[in-house]
Design an enzyme around this catalytic site. Sequence first.
Site, PDB file in Angstrom:
ATOM      1  CD  GLU A  33      -3.266  -0.258  -0.060  1.00 42.30           C
ATOM      2  OE1 GLU A  33      -3.238   0.915  -1.184  1.00 42.30           O
ATOM      3  OE2 GLU A  33      -3.486  -1.368   0.619  1.00 42.30           O
ATOM      4  CB  SER A  66     -24.376   6.492 -13.490  1.00 44.30           C
ATOM      5  OG  SER A  66     -23.729   6.036 -11.646  1.00 44.30           O
ATOM      6  N   GLY A 121     -15.573   5.114  -3.666  1.00 40.51           N
ATOM      7  CA  GLY A 121     -14.453   5.255  -2.432  1.00 40.51           C
ATOM      8  C   GLY A 121     -14.763   4.139  -1.250  1.00 40.51           C
ATOM      9  CB  SER A 126     -16.058   2.901  -8.331  1.00 44.29           C
ATOM     10  OG  SER A 126     -15.489   4.266  -7.453  1.00 44.29           O
ATOM     11  CD  GLU A 159      -8.089   7.750 -10.767  1.00 42.48           C
ATOM     12  OE1 GLU A 159      -9.027   7.056 -11.927  1.00 42.48           O
ATOM     13  OE2 GLU A 159      -9.052   8.014  -9.587  1.00 42.48           O
ATOM     14  CG  ASP A 171      -6.192   1.673  -7.846  1.00 41.41           C
ATOM     15  OD1 ASP A 171      -6.077   0.877  -7.233  1.00 41.41           O
ATOM     16  OD2 ASP A 171      -7.084   3.244  -7.686  1.00 41.41           O
ATOM     17  CE1 TYR A 220      -2.466   8.461  -3.339  1.00 43.38           C
ATOM     18  CE2 TYR A 220      -1.891   9.727  -5.435  1.00 43.38           C
ATOM     19  CZ  TYR A 220      -2.325   8.640  -4.658  1.00 43.38           C
ATOM     20  OH  TYR A 220      -1.932   7.229  -5.693  1.00 43.38           O
TER      21      TYR A 220
HETATM   22  P1  ADP Z   1     -12.624   4.665  -5.724  1.00 44.25           P
HETATM   23  O1  ADP Z   1     -11.880   4.717  -4.903  1.00 44.25           O
HETATM   24  O2  ADP Z   1     -13.991   3.862  -5.182  1.00 44.25           O
HETATM   25  O3  ADP Z   1     -12.237   5.148  -6.957  1.00 44.25           O
HETATM   26  P2  ADP Z   1     -12.260   7.867  -6.355  1.00 44.25           P
HETATM   27  O4  ADP Z   1     -12.325   9.254  -5.643  1.00 44.25           O
HETATM   28  O5  ADP Z   1     -11.270   7.091  -6.956  1.00 44.25           O
HETATM   29  O6  ADP Z   1     -12.956   6.740  -5.204  1.00 44.25           O
HETATM   30  O7  ADP Z   1     -13.745   7.434  -7.368  1.00 44.25           O
HETATM   31  C1  ADP Z   1     -15.386   7.781  -7.336  1.00 44.25           C
HETATM   32  C2  ADP Z   1     -15.911   8.693  -8.317  1.00 44.25           C
HETATM   33  O8  ADP Z   1     -16.155   7.525  -9.541  1.00 44.25           O
HETATM   34  C3  ADP Z   1     -17.235   8.850  -8.254  1.00 44.25           C
HETATM   35  O9  ADP Z   1     -16.978   9.910  -7.041  1.00 44.25           O
HETATM   36  C4  ADP Z   1     -17.684   9.116  -9.307  1.00 44.25           C
HETATM   37  O10 ADP Z   1     -17.055  10.455  -9.912  1.00 44.25           O
HETATM   38  C5  ADP Z   1     -17.133   7.226  -9.965  1.00 44.25           C
HETATM   39  N1  ADP Z   1     -18.007   6.302 -10.366  1.00 44.25           N
HETATM   40  C6  ADP Z   1     -17.796   5.357  -9.690  1.00 44.25           C
HETATM   41  N2  ADP Z   1     -18.643   4.814  -9.886  1.00 44.25           N
HETATM   42  C7  ADP Z   1     -19.473   5.627 -10.265  1.00 44.25           C
HETATM   43  C8  ADP Z   1     -21.019   4.888 -11.176  1.00 44.25           C
HETATM   44  N3  ADP Z   1     -21.375   3.528 -10.917  1.00 44.25           N
HETATM   45  N4  ADP Z   1     -21.582   6.008 -11.618  1.00 44.25           N
HETATM   46  C9  ADP Z   1     -21.035   7.103 -11.881  1.00 44.25           C
HETATM   47  N5  ADP Z   1     -19.396   7.446 -11.306  1.00 44.25           N
HETATM   48  C10 ADP Z   1     -18.698   6.572 -10.791  1.00 44.25           C
HETATM   49 MG    MG Z   2     -10.395   5.586  -7.177  1.00 44.97          MG
END
Ligand code: ADP
Ligand code: MG
Length: 380
Positions: A33, A66, A121, A126, A159, A171, A220
Amino acid sequence: MPVGEIRDVFREIYGRDPEVVGIAPGRINLIGEHTDYNDGFVFPAAIDRGLAIAACVSDGPSKTYSVQLGNAEEFDVADVKPGFTETWSKYGAGMGWAISDLIESKLPNLNVVVDSEIPIGSGVSSSAALELAFGVVWNYVEKLTLDNRELARLGQICENRFVGVNSGIMDQMASAMGRNGHAMFLDTRTLQMEYVKVPSDLAVVLCDTKKERALTTSAYNERRTQCETAAQYLGVRKLRDADMKLLDSTKRHLPEVVYRRAKHVITENQRCVDFKEALRGRDYEAIGRLMKESHVSLRDDYEVSCAELDAMAESAWAAPGCVGARMTGAGFGGACVALVQKDLLNPFITATLSVYELATGREGDAMSCIIVDGARLLEA
Ligand code: ADP
Ligand code: MG
């Protein structure tokens, strides 16, 4: 995620069938990590919580809906620029922007529906899945023949340069290159990988603190800067190139906090290498020790844990069937990962969550994950 449903939603919104459905999994990191931006080692696996995109080429601008987050800003992929929106369509726009730059030609706009089972998050990424799913879809409609490794690189470019999160490549590589039943030991400098089978008597459990991550961007970036400072003091390109002997010989010149940050990264890289052997040899004692040391190092030296993550890790360590557990992801909230003897999975979950709730007053969540293949087309 039943694919039929995303098709139904697509039909309802756009009045036609999608041309393509792509899916990309979330990921869980077993160990390693805050090492990826130091060119170090990580050990993720793709999990059976995925994000799907149904899409067709559009004559107008790109439209995105979404199921979880609703509509986001429309864009024309031919002229989007970093910073054009704060809505979630920045991930699709950014992926289009990165691909266009690579292939030096314009991509078509898309009408899109996203549906996902990946908690947002919680430390299972995601965002990388969203990037990869867009990548798979554009790859298909433009017949680009980019492979998943290239799509992972493009996801990171999206990203870093478009969304503006300065993350490493773990990731995207995990979501792109995952393999059924295997975790991947990944060298983030060379992108060389070794797949290691996760023993079939072990369950991989994500123990979610249900505490929203806080502070992440500033903390971070601060950690990244401290790592760069340490590398400069040590005279190495990245902390990946240092060892504890070098660090200790430089200790008196280093600010104390920078020393501890570097110590975490250097020892975590070594733990990641040791973990590979432990997993291969099914040495459960070593697996448990390495995961615990990783957590303690993240808590005390890197200082990215929080009361909830500590409580979850401690609850897991004490629970029946626990082989190993640690915080996973960037920190300050999110989840722990645990490796658990499958036959004790239910008692493990019950004990961990009840002790966690007693300690924090919060209701956590635990989900057992199956390790799956990386991003792919579901159907044409
Ligand atoms: P994670 O650790 O889950 O990657 P991040 O903050 O890096 O957290 O990314 C999360 C962001 O990705 C959300 O705020 C949104 O903008 C986008 N996202 C994730 N899942 C979805 C979804 N199902 N639909 C639309 N946007 C999403
Ligand atoms: Mg992320």
